[in-house]
Design a protein around this motif. Structure first.
Motif, PDB file in Angstrom:
ATOM      1  N   GLN A   1      -8.296  -3.795  -1.790  1.00 49.41           N
ATOM      2  CA  GLN A   1      -8.774  -4.858  -0.900  1.00 49.41           C
ATOM      3  C   GLN A   1      -8.104  -4.786   0.464  1.00 49.41           C
TER       4      GLN A   1
ATOM      5  N   THR B   1     -11.310 -13.607   2.644  1.00 45.59           N
ATOM      6  CA  THR B   1     -11.980 -12.688   1.725  1.00 45.59           C
ATOM      7  C   THR B   1     -10.992 -11.695   1.130  1.00 45.59           C
TER       8      THR B   1
ATOM      9  N   SER C   1     -10.907 -11.613  -2.824  1.00 46.86           N
ATOM     10  CA  SER C   1     -11.258 -10.383  -3.534  1.00 46.86           C
ATOM     11  C   SER C   1     -10.101  -9.864  -4.373  1.00 46.86           C
TER      12      SER C   1
END
Length: 309
Positions: free
Chosen positions: A158, A120, A124
């Motif tokens: 992120q 992720t 992202s």
């Protein structure tokens, strides 16, 4: 200069300017003028970025805070979202498809949660990078600053989100029997290398997204394919044990799989070095340097084009 006309009056003509015969380029050089928004040298560009490091950090924090400002649970969604994804993947892949083959539940559940959290982070960063320029045209056109500040700040956002989520990841890992030890220190260089890779990839996607805004619609499909090919939900060596070895090697050498496996190796007690490709740290460093340097130069080359047209 003057001359007498036919009616006896005197007409005065303007003197010839010494600049009249010069081209626009020669005039600019003579008076020290430069093209507005022109691309600086690479060294100068790096210096300007460093001068704006406080803006980059503050912008990433502001974006992180605003991301969930309208939700009642606020920033708790930073942790809840990947956990819910992990729960769905566990039900589909762990229970129904039995992708946990070769691993006990005490290993597979931390294995899966780590994979979801770490992938992720890359996913992202890429999606934020695609919209870094095209989604902030007002800021790009209103202010003069190194445009690389935007994708770098989004990648930093992120990273901060992942670090916040790591608290839950540690709790899950400990709950399934992997207690902290010296191997956990390896998380720091692994995340540092992944951050460099993600930043370079975000810079590449920012330039591509600024020229082709529709790329933002395509990237979710690309990222989903990349996720399924990277062993987020399954062990690549185990699942491909009966396939030609070169297929497993290619999948294990892809950067998303490399960074996931390094952090799994650092965190999970039952995930040993036999699950890692040979020279894994060299591969991780190579991907990081290649994309960080290459992505930065690639983005810098189009600096004067961003926000125009």
């Amino acid at each position: 200069m003057s001359e007498t006309t036919h009616d006896g009056t005197v007409a005065v003509t303007a003197p010839v300017s010494p600049d009249e015969s010069l081209t626009a380029a020669q005039l600019a050089a003579k008076y020290g003028l430069a093209v507005s928004g022109a691309r600086p040298s690479l060294v100068e560009y790096v210096r300007r970025l460093w001068d704006r490091r406080h803006f980059i950090l503050a912008f990433s924090r502001a974006k992180l805070t605003a991301q969930y400002s309208q939700a009642k649970l606020g920033q708790l969604w930073q942790v809840v979202t990947p956990l819910l994804n992990a729960a769905v993947y566990f039900f589909i892949f762990g229970v129904i498809l039995q992708a946990d083959r070769g691993m006990s539940q005490d290993v597979y559940i931390p294995f899966l949660v780590t994979g979801v959290f770490v992938f992720t982070f890359t996913q992202s960063s890429v999606m934020a990078g695609v919209r870094a320029i095209s989604g902030n045209l007002g800021l790009v056109r209103a202010l003069h600053f190194p445009r690389a500040s935007l994708p770098i700040s989004f990648a930093l956002q992120q990273l901060q989100q992942l670090l916040f989520s790591m608290i839950v990841l540690f709790a899950v890992t400990v709950a399934f029997g992997s207690l902290p030890d010296m191997s956990w220190v390896l998380i720091v260089p692994a995340l540092a290398l992944q951050f460099l890779f993600n930043t370079g990839l975000a810079l590449i996607m920012a330039r591509a997204g600024s020229a082709t805004p529709d790329l933002a619609q395509l990237m979710p499909f690309v990222m989903r394919t990349w996720m399924y090919a990277s062993g987020v939900m399954y062990s690549i060596p185990i699942m491909l044990a009966n396939k030609p070895s070169w297929i497993a090697n290619i999948l294990q050498w892809n950067p998303a799989a490399v960074y996931m496996d390094l952090i799994r190796f650092a965190l999970i007690e039952g995930y040993g070095p036999e699950n890692l490709p040979d020279h894994v740290w060299a591969i991780a460093a190579g991907w990081a340097v290649l994309f960080a340097v290459g992505g930065f130069v690639y983005f810098w080359k189009a600096e004067e084009k961003y926000g125009r047209g």
